[in-house]
Design an enzyme around this catalytic site. Structure first.
Site, PDB file in Angstrom:
ATOM      1  N   THR A   1      -1.072  17.104  -0.642  1.00 41.58           N
ATOM      2  CA  THR A   1      -0.889  15.388  -1.349  1.00 41.58           C
ATOM      3  C   THR A   1       0.766  15.228   0.329  1.00 41.58           C
ATOM      4  O   THR A   1       0.759  13.448   0.338  1.00 41.58           O
ATOM      5  CB  THR A   1       1.169  16.391  -2.517  1.00 41.58           C
ATOM      6  OG1 THR A   1      -0.306  16.870  -3.374  1.00 41.58           O
ATOM      7  CG2 THR A   1       1.118  14.234  -3.314  1.00 41.58           C
TER       8      THR A   1
ATOM      9  N   ILE B   1      -5.935  22.046  -6.065  1.00 38.35           N
ATOM     10  CA  ILE B   1      -6.069  22.641  -5.876  1.00 38.35           C
ATOM     11  C   ILE B   1      -4.380  23.033  -7.420  1.00 38.35           C
ATOM     12  O   ILE B   1      -3.760  24.386  -7.998  1.00 38.35           O
ATOM     13  CB  ILE B   1      -5.872  24.468  -5.474  1.00 38.35           C
ATOM     14  CG1 ILE B   1      -4.996  24.246  -3.808  1.00 38.35           C
ATOM     15  CG2 ILE B   1      -7.249  25.202  -4.465  1.00 38.35           C
ATOM     16  CD1 ILE B   1      -3.771  25.050  -3.682  1.00 38.35           C
ATOM     17  N   GLY B   2      -4.122  21.673  -7.626  1.00 35.92           N
ATOM     18  CA  GLY B   2      -2.976  21.714  -8.309  1.00 35.92           C
ATOM     19  C   GLY B   2      -2.281  20.381  -8.501  1.00 35.92           C
ATOM     20  O   GLY B   2      -1.443  19.849  -8.877  1.00 35.92           O
ATOM     21  N   GLY B   3      -3.505  19.314  -7.979  1.00 37.50           N
ATOM     22  CA  GLY B   3      -3.106  18.396  -9.327  1.00 37.50           C
ATOM     23  C   GLY B   3      -3.663  17.619  -8.342  1.00 37.50           C
ATOM     24  O   GLY B   3      -2.975  15.853  -8.597  1.00 37.50           O
ATOM     25  N   SER B   4      -4.108  17.623  -7.038  1.00 36.72           N
ATOM     26  CA  SER B   4      -3.918  16.655  -5.854  1.00 36.72           C
ATOM     27  C   SER B   4      -4.411  14.804  -6.329  1.00 36.72           C
ATOM     28  O   SER B   4      -4.536  14.228  -5.173  1.00 36.72           O
ATOM     29  CB  SER B   4      -4.820  17.258  -4.506  1.00 36.72           C
ATOM     30  OG  SER B   4      -5.453  17.651  -4.433  1.00 36.72           O
TER      31      SER B   4
ATOM     32  N   VAL C   1       5.275  21.271  -2.361  1.00 36.29           N
ATOM     33  CA  VAL C   1       5.707  22.211  -3.096  1.00 36.29           C
ATOM     34  C   VAL C   1       5.455  23.333  -3.882  1.00 36.29           C
ATOM     35  O   VAL C   1       5.781  24.191  -4.459  1.00 36.29           O
ATOM     36  CB  VAL C   1       6.063  21.018  -4.291  1.00 36.29           C
ATOM     37  CG1 VAL C   1       7.002  20.402  -3.534  1.00 36.29           C
ATOM     38  CG2 VAL C   1       4.888  21.010  -5.034  1.00 36.29           C
ATOM     39  N   GLY C   2       4.052  23.742  -3.413  1.00 39.65           N
ATOM     40  CA  GLY C   2       3.355  24.887  -4.101  1.00 39.65           C
ATOM     41  C   GLY C   2       3.789  26.108  -3.748  1.00 39.65           C
ATOM     42  O   GLY C   2       3.112  27.146  -4.441  1.00 39.65           O
ATOM     43  N   GLU C   3       4.414  26.283  -2.272  1.00 36.63           N
ATOM     44  CA  GLU C   3       4.271  28.448  -1.881  1.00 36.63           C
ATOM     45  C   GLU C   3       5.999  27.827  -1.360  1.00 36.63           C
ATOM     46  O   GLU C   3       6.782  28.836  -1.457  1.00 36.63           O
ATOM     47  CB  GLU C   3       4.148  27.819   0.106  1.00 36.63           C
ATOM     48  CG  GLU C   3       2.506  27.298  -0.127  1.00 36.63           C
ATOM     49  CD  GLU C   3       1.625  27.785   0.679  1.00 36.63           C
ATOM     50  OE1 GLU C   3       1.867  28.832   1.157  1.00 36.63           O
ATOM     51  OE2 GLU C   3       1.935  26.510   1.698  1.00 36.63           O
TER      52      GLU C   3
ATOM     53  N   SER D   1       1.340  23.111  -0.160  1.00 35.92           N
ATOM     54  CA  SER D   1       2.465  22.585   1.144  1.00 35.92           C
ATOM     55  C   SER D   1       2.393  21.367   1.445  1.00 35.92           C
ATOM     56  O   SER D   1       2.642  20.981   2.206  1.00 35.92           O
ATOM     57  CB  SER D   1       3.331  23.614   2.144  1.00 35.92           C
ATOM     58  OG  SER D   1       2.238  24.198   2.677  1.00 35.92           O
TER      59      SER D   1
END
Length: 311
Positions: free
Chosen positions: A77, A33-36, A263-265, A74
């Site tokens: 990764t 969902i974010g580049g993992s 870092v996402g949240e 969060s």
């Protein structure tokens, strides 16, 4: 305004397989969902010592790989990255065993560097380095497929902190707030894929700006939502936000092999306070309810100005 998010680890599973052509497959059970996927490939490539282009990351059917906890901005990764790293390390140990078999020496006399097996010293023999691709090609004669799967309960996620700086322009006639400039400074651990980390920060800020200025459900007297779709539920679109400047402070997480930190949240925590502070600095009115939408801000301006007019 500054904000904090605790971050989590939890259960994650990953597998690493070596193909006969020397490429690798990393399979995980956590959706991207974010580049993992890119981050998993980069960490595995670093361990294996091969170009990242030769690692194919896939999100496997969750019934075909060990259990993984929820996917969130969060933890993936950090936690799945840790499982991926350990799976790749197991594969390296197996590659060293296969090289030792080819050379007829003991596995502890083999070292792995830059995607190749080397004799660990002069006493181990004077063999030419064996690249991963060559070992993979001979795997059928040295024991079969080379792969490893790891399931862990990752601990030590490490909290995240961010400070956001916001400049606004307020139209006192309409209550409209325009974001002029936005800078987000965040402790990101080590940014495995900096562009994706930057994107996650920018996405969180945009979501926070929407929460601060526009987003709310409106219900009629019978409790039915009057803005159930995106035509009526106001979320930020491109013209609503400036280019968000993401400043990444790389303070490696010591509990992760590559220093990763969620870092996402974190970036959705400070925007509401940052925007409110900027509005207060611009017009001297402290807004205490969300969203700080034009009708609410206009009402607050009226409430401030009416007593003055009566004096």
């Amino acid at each position: 305004a500054s904000g904090f998010w605790f971050n989590i680890g939890g259960e994650s599973s990953a597998a690493c397989h070596i193909n006969e052509d020397g490429t690798a497959v990393v399979a995980v059970g956590t959706p991207d969902i974010g580049g993992s996927r890119a981050s998993m490939a980069m960490m595995a490539a670093e361990i294996l010592g091969i170009p990242v282009e030769r690692v194919r990351p896939i999100v496997a059917d969750t019934s075909s790989i060990g259990f993984s906890f929820l996917t969130g901005g969060s933890r993936v990764t950090f936690a799945t990255g840790m499982a991926t790293t350990q799976a790749a390390e197991k594969v390296v140990e197996e590659l060293k065993k296969r090289a030792a078999m080819i050379w007829d020496i003991t596995p502890d006399a083999v070292e792995w560097k830059d995607g190749q097996a080397f004799p660990a010293g002069a006493n181990a023999g004077s063999f030419e380095p064996l690249p991963l691709a060559e070992i993979a090609l001979k795997s059928g004669r040295t024991g079969g497929p080379i792969s490893a799967e790891v399931s862990i309960n990752a601990q030590g996620a490490g909290p995240g902190f961010a400070t956001h700086i916001c400049d606004v322009e307020v139209d006192k006639e309409t209550g409209y707030v325009k974001i002029l400039r936005y800078t987000a400074v965040q402790d990101v651990g080590r940014a495995i894929h900096p562009s994706y980390v930057e994107g996650q920060i920018q996405g969180g800020v945009t979501q926070g700006i929407g929460w601060a200025l526009n987003e709310e459900y409106i219900y009629d007297k019978d409790g039915r939502p009057e803005n159930p779709g995106f035509l009526d539920y106001r979320v930020p679109v491109a013209p609503d936000v400036p280019m968000i400047n993401a400043v990444m402070v790389e303070n490696a997480n010591p509990r992760h092999p590559f220093g990763a930190r969620g870092v996402g949240e974190v970036p959705i925590v400070p925007p509401m306070a940052a925007v409110a502070n900027a509005i207060a600095d611009a017009i001297g009115i402290r807004m205490r309810d969300l969203p700080m939408s034009p009708p609410r801000l206009r009402a607050a301006i009226d409430a401030e100005e009416l007593p003055r007019a009566a004096e």
